[in-house]
Design a protein around this motif. Structure first.
Motif, PDB file in Angstrom:
ATOM      1  N   HIS A 847       0.822  -1.203   0.000  1.00 33.68           N
ATOM      2  CA  HIS A 847       0.000   0.000   0.000  1.00 33.68           C
ATOM      3  C   HIS A 847       0.851   1.245   0.000  1.00 33.68           C
ATOM      4  O   HIS A 847       0.701   2.107  -0.844  1.00 33.68           O
ATOM      5  CB  HIS A 847      -0.883  -0.032   1.245  1.00 33.68           C
ATOM      6  CG  HIS A 847      -2.142   0.722   1.043  1.00 33.68           C
ATOM      7  ND1 HIS A 847      -3.283   0.135   0.531  1.00 33.68           N
ATOM      8  CD2 HIS A 847      -2.437   2.036   1.254  1.00 33.68           C
ATOM      9  CE1 HIS A 847      -4.211   1.050   0.442  1.00 33.68           C
ATOM     10  NE2 HIS A 847      -3.716   2.227   0.883  1.00 33.68           N
ATOM     11  N   ASP A 848       1.771   1.263   0.930  1.00 30.14           N
ATOM     12  CA  ASP A 848       2.468   2.518   1.192  1.00 30.14           C
ATOM     13  C   ASP A 848       3.591   2.780   0.216  1.00 30.14           C
ATOM     14  O   ASP A 848       3.902   3.932  -0.071  1.00 30.14           O
ATOM     15  CB  ASP A 848       3.015   2.524   2.632  1.00 30.14           C
ATOM     16  CG  ASP A 848       1.844   2.425   3.611  1.00 30.14           C
ATOM     17  OD1 ASP A 848       0.694   2.680   3.161  1.00 30.14           O
ATOM     18  OD2 ASP A 848       2.070   2.074   4.776  1.00 30.14           O
ATOM     19  N   ARG A 854       3.357   6.551  -7.151  1.00 26.22           N
ATOM     20  CA  ARG A 854       2.312   7.102  -7.990  1.00 26.22           C
ATOM     21  C   ARG A 854       2.419   8.625  -8.032  1.00 26.22           C
ATOM     22  O   ARG A 854       2.268   9.223  -9.075  1.00 26.22           O
ATOM     23  CB  ARG A 854       0.965   6.695  -7.411  1.00 26.22           C
ATOM     24  CG  ARG A 854      -0.027   6.361  -8.463  1.00 26.22           C
ATOM     25  CD  ARG A 854      -1.260   5.738  -7.872  1.00 26.22           C
ATOM     26  NE  ARG A 854      -1.737   6.420  -6.709  1.00 26.22           N
ATOM     27  CZ  ARG A 854      -1.744   5.909  -5.482  1.00 26.22           C
ATOM     28  NH1 ARG A 854      -1.315   4.688  -5.263  1.00 26.22           N
ATOM     29  NH2 ARG A 854      -2.193   6.612  -4.463  1.00 26.22           N
ATOM     30  N   HIS A 855       2.761   9.142  -6.872  1.00 23.87           N
ATOM     31  CA  HIS A 855       2.850  10.595  -6.809  1.00 23.87           C
ATOM     32  C   HIS A 855       3.981  11.088  -7.678  1.00 23.87           C
ATOM     33  O   HIS A 855       3.817  12.035  -8.440  1.00 23.87           O
ATOM     34  CB  HIS A 855       3.050  11.053  -5.363  1.00 23.87           C
ATOM     35  CG  HIS A 855       1.910  10.594  -4.487  1.00 23.87           C
ATOM     36  ND1 HIS A 855       2.059  10.354  -3.138  1.00 23.87           N
ATOM     37  CD2 HIS A 855       0.615  10.328  -4.781  1.00 23.87           C
ATOM     38  CE1 HIS A 855       0.908   9.941  -2.640  1.00 23.87           C
ATOM     39  NE2 HIS A 855       0.001   9.916  -3.637  1.00 23.87           N
ATOM     40  N   TYR A 859       3.297  13.666 -10.757  1.00 22.80           N
ATOM     41  CA  TYR A 859       3.822  15.036 -10.890  1.00 22.80           C
ATOM     42  C   TYR A 859       4.736  15.153 -12.076  1.00 22.80           C
ATOM     43  O   TYR A 859       4.760  16.169 -12.760  1.00 22.80           O
ATOM     44  CB  TYR A 859       4.517  15.461  -9.593  1.00 22.80           C
ATOM     45  CG  TYR A 859       3.469  15.748  -8.516  1.00 22.80           C
ATOM     46  CD1 TYR A 859       2.704  16.948  -8.607  1.00 22.80           C
ATOM     47  CD2 TYR A 859       3.213  14.879  -7.489  1.00 22.80           C
ATOM     48  CE1 TYR A 859       1.727  17.198  -7.665  1.00 22.80           C
ATOM     49  CE2 TYR A 859       2.228  15.114  -6.555  1.00 22.80           C
ATOM     50  CZ  TYR A 859       1.489  16.290  -6.633  1.00 22.80           C
ATOM     51  OH  TYR A 859       0.516  16.553  -5.721  1.00 22.80           O
TER      52      TYR A 859
ATOM     53  N   ASN B  13      -3.906  11.344   1.874  1.00 23.76           N
ATOM     54  CA  ASN B  13      -2.677  11.838   1.270  1.00 23.76           C
ATOM     55  C   ASN B  13      -2.970  13.059   0.402  1.00 23.76           C
ATOM     56  O   ASN B  13      -3.712  12.970  -0.572  1.00 23.76           O
ATOM     57  CB  ASN B  13      -2.084  10.702   0.425  1.00 23.76           C
ATOM     58  CG  ASN B  13      -0.702  11.048  -0.076  1.00 23.76           C
ATOM     59  OD1 ASN B  13      -0.534  12.073  -0.752  1.00 23.76           O
ATOM     60  ND2 ASN B  13       0.258  10.212   0.237  1.00 23.76           N
ATOM     61  N   PRO B  14      -2.307  14.213   0.761  1.00 26.73           N
ATOM     62  CA  PRO B  14      -2.636  15.437   0.002  1.00 26.73           C
ATOM     63  C   PRO B  14      -2.260  15.347  -1.470  1.00 26.73           C
ATOM     64  O   PRO B  14      -2.944  15.897  -2.319  1.00 26.73           O
ATOM     65  CB  PRO B  14      -1.810  16.516   0.711  1.00 26.73           C
ATOM     66  CG  PRO B  14      -0.804  15.802   1.557  1.00 26.73           C
ATOM     67  CD  PRO B  14      -1.330  14.446   1.865  1.00 26.73           C
ATOM     68  N   GLN B  15      -1.139  14.566  -1.772  1.00 25.89           N
ATOM     69  CA  GLN B  15      -0.743  14.457  -3.180  1.00 25.89           C
ATOM     70  C   GLN B  15      -1.822  13.726  -3.980  1.00 25.89           C
ATOM     71  O   GLN B  15      -2.159  14.078  -5.102  1.00 25.89           O
ATOM     72  CB  GLN B  15       0.587  13.687  -3.317  1.00 25.89           C
ATOM     73  CG  GLN B  15       1.810  14.508  -2.982  1.00 25.89           C
ATOM     74  CD  GLN B  15       2.109  14.513  -1.493  1.00 25.89           C
ATOM     75  OE1 GLN B  15       1.778  13.580  -0.775  1.00 25.89           O
ATOM     76  NE2 GLN B  15       2.716  15.592  -0.996  1.00 25.89           N
ATOM     77  N   ASP B  16      -2.336  12.715  -3.350  1.00 27.57           N
ATOM     78  CA  ASP B  16      -3.391  11.967  -4.033  1.00 27.57           C
ATOM     79  C   ASP B  16      -4.608  12.840  -4.281  1.00 27.57           C
ATOM     80  O   ASP B  16      -5.222  12.770  -5.347  1.00 27.57           O
ATOM     81  CB  ASP B  16      -3.787  10.733  -3.205  1.00 27.57           C
ATOM     82  CG  ASP B  16      -2.975   9.527  -3.636  1.00 27.57           C
ATOM     83  OD1 ASP B  16      -2.641   9.446  -4.840  1.00 27.57           O
ATOM     84  OD2 ASP B  16      -2.681   8.663  -2.787  1.00 27.57           O
ATOM     85  N   GLU B  18      -4.634  16.043  -4.627  1.00 30.50           N
ATOM     86  CA  GLU B  18      -4.331  17.010  -5.679  1.00 30.50           C
ATOM     87  C   GLU B  18      -4.386  16.345  -7.056  1.00 30.50           C
ATOM     88  O   GLU B  18      -4.997  16.852  -7.997  1.00 30.50           O
ATOM     89  CB  GLU B  18      -2.933  17.601  -5.422  1.00 30.50           C
ATOM     90  CG  GLU B  18      -2.658  18.795  -6.317  1.00 30.50           C
ATOM     91  CD  GLU B  18      -1.218  19.318  -6.164  1.00 30.50           C
ATOM     92  OE1 GLU B  18      -0.565  18.979  -5.169  1.00 30.50           O
ATOM     93  OE2 GLU B  18      -0.767  20.038  -7.082  1.00 30.50           O
ATOM     94  N   ASP B  66     -10.679   6.109  -0.041  1.00 28.63           N
ATOM     95  CA  ASP B  66      -9.414   5.385   0.124  1.00 28.63           C
ATOM     96  C   ASP B  66      -9.597   4.411   1.278  1.00 28.63           C
ATOM     97  O   ASP B  66     -10.450   4.605   2.133  1.00 28.63           O
ATOM     98  CB  ASP B  66      -8.307   6.400   0.442  1.00 28.63           C
ATOM     99  CG  ASP B  66      -6.934   5.745   0.414  1.00 28.63           C
ATOM    100  OD1 ASP B  66      -6.806   4.619  -0.184  1.00 28.63           O
ATOM    101  OD2 ASP B  66      -5.993   6.317   0.977  1.00 28.63           O
ATOM    102  N   LYS B  68      -6.826   2.976   3.240  1.00 26.98           N
ATOM    103  CA  LYS B  68      -5.906   3.239   4.383  1.00 26.98           C
ATOM    104  C   LYS B  68      -5.947   4.709   4.772  1.00 26.98           C
ATOM    105  O   LYS B  68      -5.397   5.573   4.083  1.00 26.98           O
ATOM    106  CB  LYS B  68      -4.486   2.842   3.986  1.00 26.98           C
ATOM    107  CG  LYS B  68      -4.224   1.379   4.295  1.00 26.98           C
ATOM    108  CD  LYS B  68      -2.740   1.077   4.435  1.00 26.98           C
ATOM    109  CE  LYS B  68      -2.242   1.718   5.716  1.00 26.98           C
ATOM    110  NZ  LYS B  68      -0.806   1.534   5.933  1.00 26.98           N
TER     111      LYS B  68
END
Lengths: 1064, 146
Positions: A847-848, A854-855, A859, B13-16, B18, B66, B68
């Protein structure tokens, strides 16, 4: 018109007629026209031709007579008689055609009465005729009666008619033509439908006309016949009678009638009643088919002939009895049959009856009555007694005739003397009886055997012995061979028939030995011999006998068997026999003696030859012994050595025995036996015993040997060592028991157990079962030993296994095991906990770890999408690198996740078709390899058992690798296959890629282990680890074989489906 | 034109957050997107409690959830929603980082409407979000309001 008519008359034909008339009647005739011209004449008298019609004056008379006088014929007058001017009588008949008197038919130049000679004398003078000649001519003029003339003239009238008609017909020809045609058609139509055959054959022999019946009679159609020549239609017909007849009719124009037998080309015969008539076109043949009638007639004729022949030759008498008047008529033959004369027979029924043999009277009377009553046909036999007392046999037949109301009125029949037959029959019966009597006591079968013309067999004559030979009676086979055929032994049947047929064909003796199996009896051997004879009707008859030769056969067989046996025994025992005659020095021996010497079995016996074969040491002994047996009648029995003809050393036993007659040795007999093997066996036994002893000694276990009397006859060194006793301290079992088991009650228990064990071994014929005993050694220590043994005859071989140390070790292990289990439980729970942790860990990783990745991707893509144009080239490169790295990271994570999942996943095993699975994988790979040139070789794969989706993952990894590592080849070659082992299927994937060095093979299946650089072959190093995990979960094995640049082969084994399904 | 409903995005998660909003915008999905940081906030929004006490009434078009998250994870949120009479018809789409078999089973057992694994590749992610947005926020007929 007159001239026309005259010209129509065929005077040639008329002349012929008149001439014929003159010749047959003597009448002269002539036809003269109304002017007196002679149109036709015949047979004129000399007196007219040479005198009256020559002299001019008399000739004038003639003409006047012919015309004037003749024409005075009255209309109602049929004949006109007149006296001619020269004194002869003439007669004239007018010829009237179509009502027109056109000519006269004359006859005449005759007299009704004797002529007046004076008148003619004057005539001769008057006209200057030579009187003598004139009178001679006068003499030839006949004197006939008026009646006779009239009859002749009747004929002449008819003739005139004919001439008239002929002429008329010719005249009317043209007019009639049409009518004729019509009439012809009518006739033709009538002909066509006539039952008789009508045919016309032309002068040129061609068929002109045939009606339907004629077609049938000819068996040919109009189509074939018309226009065809008769002789062409029926080749060879020229030689037949019918052809000649038709030919004759054609020529003579005279009709002919006959019955003709006609043979058609197909060989069939037809009879025809033929009427052959001349017709202008040729001949007309009217035919009536009388074939059936002819055949019937022929039949009747033959029948009659046969009857007459029969009655003639067989002396049949015919009788006819008028029942109502009781008159019995006999023909001559009947009297002969009864030995009577005509007058001796009264002609009544009783007369016949009295002639019968008294014994036959009642029966014959009855037969007659039955026939008269209509209850039975009259067909009987009886005896008659002749007056001289002779007895004759008569066969009688008869038929009863009845009146309208059915009363018997007559009886007609025949008698036939059958005495000869009867006597012959009697004789045959007597002969037959004689034969039967003669042959009844012969156990063999005497027979007459016949092969009938239809190829079947029968036995018309057979003696009672047939019961012994074939188990049937003589009557059974008189006309039937089956009872014999059924009992001939099936294997011999064909041969017997073959022999019979051979004998029949060559008329040679039939001899045969064959077996017969009569139900309920032993198989018999039969010998058969007979000689054949061909009979006039084509059948063949044999006379001969069959004998039971079973005993002979058995004896022969037994003899053969015992001879063979003896020979065999000699050969097996290697014993030969010999004989020596001291008087002649002659000796004989059996083949075996020669064989023992390695000589040809046919080698003749010779004492000196034999003595030469003895070895150096044996020779003097045998020589001495042989001398003594001959000279002193001293027998010998020696075991000696010979060296055979082939140089083999052999031990032999030779026995010599004198045969004494009158105190003298007449013969020496002996045997000669090869005992080499026996000697060898003895030596072997000795060696074997030695070996055994050594063996026992070498066993590192205590072993004793106890004989039946309880003595310990043998103890090995080890026994003495372990137990601590010396050899003579324990010599008997009792001694041993007392020492080894000092405690009396324990000893008792030991003895009890031991004896039970021995007994059990004896009854079950098995070894003595091992039992633990505590044995006290000489030094007082107690040792636990397992004692077991085997029974050899009455002796016991006993072994002791010291298990003291083992038991001690076992106890220690037992303790250890108990603690070990506890430890395993502890460790397992620790492992389980660790597993759980690991799962939680991989879960978070999955998961983590993916999120940041992905991020990064997100970007970078946004950067690329929105600000690409503002970025320097270098920055773009960096971005690409970041993208690549994160992708690789993503794949790594996915693979790791897959790997971790595989570890955790439970197996769901099913049976499935591995071909289907592989096909699915290949299908899935298709898009990724569409630009590659790959030669796939996929073998037929078996039905397998396992977790379909996991195994699919495994195959994907293996095939991905194969594709990946062969990518630098122009054509990749990938082979998928399998072989069958006892408990596994072994699958493999072979590629022709870069391969690897086998020294790194052990690293292949480790996680993150890679043998190639990321640059050459992208990858995470997890695929094969995953494959191994999947296969291990299936209790399979995975391995690889490869060489750098020569491709690699990956194998994995997969257990077959079994009842014990194993999961992890 | 009828009013576009809100898309509720529960993502810690803020990136997700965004990237998801970027993705929706990229495809001109013009619905309002409300992002909450965890399950507790998500429930507050849905029940119009806490900071969302005064929000306009009505359920969102879809909840992108989401798994988690801190405090109350996505599965707990889903369970709560399905137990709630007012919320149980709400379309819920799990939008999660990985495809975990147990999660998948649990979610479907609780009546989730869709389960989507966020692709690592951004283009794929864009595509996925686009499909989710278009389907759930625009094409899908909303359950009747209660």
């Amino acid at each position: 018109m007159k001239i026309n008519i005259m010209s129509l008359i065929d005077f040639e034909e008329v002349n012929k007629l008149l001439e014929g008339f003159n010749q047959s009647t003597g009448f002269v005739t002539a036809i003269l026209d109304l002017e007196g011209n002679v149109l036709s004449k015949s047979g004129w008298r000399q007196i007219c031709t040479q005198f009256h019609r020559i002299n001019p004056e008399t000739s004038k008379n003639c003409t006047a007579s012919d015309t004037v006088l003749a024409n005075e014929l009255g209309n109602d007058e049929k004949y006109h008689f007149y006296k001619c001017l020269n004194g002869l009588v003439d007669v004239a008949v007018p010829i009237i055609i179509k009502g027109e008197h056109i000519a006269n038919l004359f006859s005449g130049q005759f007299f009704f009465e004797e002529p007046n000679r004076d008148y003619f004398k004057k005539q001769a003078k008057k006209f200057g005729f030579n009187e003598q000649k004139y009178f001679a001519a006068l003499e030839n003029v006949p004197v006939v009666s008026k009646e006779k003339v009239k009859i002749a003239m009747d004929f002449l009238l008819n003739m005139t008619q004919l001439i008239s008609e002929t002429t008329y017909q010719k005249l009317e020809q043209v007019e009639l033509n049409e009518a004729l045609m019509k009439s012809e058609e009518r006739f033709r139509s009538a002909f066509d439908h006539m039952l008789e055959g009508c045919q016309i054959i032309g002068h040129d022999w061609r068929y002109i006309y045939l009606n339907h019946s004629a077609e049938i009679h000819n068996r040919r159609s109009n189509y074939e016949l018309l226009g065809t020549r008769y002789q062409d239609m029926w080749p060879g017909i020229e030689k037949t009678e019918i052809f000649k007849i038709i030919e004759r009719v054609l020529e003579t124009r005279i009709a002919y009638q006959l019955e003709n037998e006609f043979v058609f080309p197909d060989g069939k015969i037809g009879w025809f009643d033929l009427s052959i008539q001349p017709v202008p076109e040729g001949v007309f043949i009217l035919s009536t088919d009388i074939t059936e009638r002819k055949l019937a007639e022929e039949k009747i004729r033959q029948l009659n002939e046969r009857i007459s022949t029969a009655t003639r030759s067989s002396q049949v008498g015919i009788w006819d009895w008028d029942i109502q008047n009781n008159v019995l008529n006999w023909d001559d033959q009947m009297y002969a049959l009864y030995g009577l004369k005509n007058e001796e027979f009264t002609g009544a029924y009783e007369a016949w009856f009295n002639g019968l043999h008294p014994d036959d009277r009642e029966y014959s009377q009855n037969e007659t009555q039955l026939a008269i009553n209509g209850e039975k046909e009259y067909n009987t036999e009886f005896r008659v007694v002749w007056p001289d007392g002779a007895i004759h046999f008569i066969k009688a037949r008869g038929e009863v005739f009845r009146n309208d109301v059915g009363d018997p009125i007559r009886m007609v029949g025949v008698n036939l003397d059958i005495t000869k037959q009867k006597l012959a029959e009697e004789k045959i019966r007597e002969k037959d009886m004689e034969f039967r009597k003669l042959s009844a006591n012969v156990p063999d079968l005497i027979y007459q055997f016949t092969r009938k013309t239809d190829g079947t067999y029968c036995v018309p004559i057979a003696s009672e012995g047939i019961q012994n030979i074939f188990g049937c009676s003589p009557e059974d086979v008189i006309d039937d061979f089956t009872p014999i055929g059924n009992v001939i032994y099936p294997e011999d049947a064909e041969r017997v028939i073959r022999e019979i047929e051979y004998s029949a064909e060559h008329l040679s003796y039939f001899t045969c030995e064959f077996r017969v199996q009569i139900p309920g009896r032993e198989i018999q051997w039969i010998y058969s011999k007979s000689s054949p004879e061909r009979l006039p009707d084509g059948s063949i008859t044999w006379y001969g006998f069959n004998a039971d030769i079973t005993q002979k056969k058995q004896a022969e067989e037994a003899l053969r068997y015992s001879e063979a046996l003896l020979r065999e025994v000699g050969r097996i025992a290697r014993v030969g026999g010999w004989e020596f005659d001291p008087a002649t020095g002659h000796s004989t021996w059996t083949e075996e003696v020669a064989l023992i010497h390695d000589l040809d079995p046919k080698t003749p016996a010779s004492v000196s030859l034999s003595l030469n074969f003895y070895s150096e040491s044996s020779k003097p002994i045998i020589e001495k012994a042989f001398r003594e047996v001959v000279e002193q009648a001293e027998p010998y029995d020696l075991e000696l050595e010979i060296i055979s003809a082939k140089g083999n050393h052999k031990w032999i036993r030779t026995i010599g025995r004198p045969v004494i007659e009158n105190g003298k040795v007449t013969k020496v007999q002996g045997s000669f036996q090869d005992i080499t093997e026996l000697k060898l066996a003895e030596a072997t036994l000795r060696e074997s015993e030695e070996k055994f002893r050594k063996l026992i000694e070498s066993i590192p276990l205590p072993v004793t040997y106890i004989n039946s009397s309880g003595n310990i006859s043998f103890k090995n060194e080890r026994f003495l060592q372990v137990m601590g006793y010396t050899d003579d301290e324990v010599t008997t079992v009792n001694e041993w028991l007392g020492k080894a088991y000092p405690d009396a009650s324990y000893r008792q228990l030991v003895i009890q157990k031991w004896e039970a064990a021995v007994k059990n071994a004896q009854t079950t014929n098995a070894d003595i079962e091992p039992i633990e005993y505590n044995i006290t050694c000489k030094n007082g220590t107690e040792r636990t030993m397992i004692v077991s043994g085997i029974i050899i005859e009455d002796n016991l071989l006993i072994t002791f296994i010291d298990v003291t140390d083992r038991i001690k070790a076992e106890n220690e292990i037992k303790e250890l095991n108990e603690t070990l289990e506890q430890r395993v439980i502890e460790r397992t729970s620790q492992l389980e906990a660790a597993n759980k942790e690991m799962e939680a860990f991989s879960y978070s990783v999955s998961h983590d770890l993916r999120a940041p990745l992905r991020h990064i991707n997100g970007y970078v893509d946004l950067l690329n999408a929105k600000y690409l144009d503002n970025l320097p080239e270098k920055a773009q490169h960096y971005l690409n690198t970041i993208t690549g790295a994160s992708k690789q990271m993503g794949t790594l994570i996915d693979d790791l996740l897959q790997f971790s999942r595989t570890g955790r996943q439970e197996l769901h095993k099913t049976s499935f078709d591995m071909n289907v699975l592989v096909a699915e994988v290949l299908e899935k790979m298709k898009p990724d390899i569409k630009n590659r040139k790959i030669k796939w070789t996929v073998q037929e794969l078996p039905e397998s058992f396992g977790d379909f989706s996991l195994l699919k993952q495994g195959w994907i990894n293996l095939l991905d690798n194969a594709v990946k590592y062969s990518k630098f080849k122009e054509t990749s070659e990938i082979e998928i296959g399998c072989w069958n082992e006892k408990e596994n299927f072994v699958f493999f994937v072979r590629d022709n890629g870069v391969g690897f060095d086998m020294k790194y093979a052990h690293k292949l299946f480790g996680v993150f282990q890679r043998l190639h650089s990321q640059t050459d072959f992208e990858g995470t190093g997890i695929g094969l680890a995953n494959v191994q995990r999947i296969i291990h979960k299936h209790n399979g094995r995975v391995w690889a074989e490869a060489e750098p640049d020569k491709g690699a082969t990956f194998f994995f084994s997969l257990p077959k489906k079994s009842d014990i399904s194993c999961t992890n | 034109m009828y009013e576009l409903k809100t898309i509720l995005l529960a993502e810690d998660n803020p990136q997700d957050v965004e990237l998801t909003i970027e993705a929706l915008a990229e495809h001109n999905i013009a619905n309002d997107v409300v992002a909450v940081k965890d399950g507790v906030e998500a429930m507050e929004y849905l029940n119009c409690e806490g900071q969302f006490k005064n929000r306009k009434k009505g359920n969102p078009a879809v909840l992108l959830l989401d798994i988690k998250m801190p405090r109350m994870d996505g599965i707990e949120v889903l369970e709560a929603i399905r137990k709630n009479e007012n919320l149980k018809t709400l379309p819920v789409v799990m939008l999660t980082s990985s495809r975990e078999e147990p999660d998948l089973i649990k979610c479907y057992a609780l009546g989730v409407n869709a389960y989507v694994v966020k692709p690592v590749d951004f283009k794929d992610f864009l595509n996925a979000v686009k499909h989710i947005g278009i389907f759930w926020a625009m094409l899908n007929e909303q359950p009747p309001s209660t």
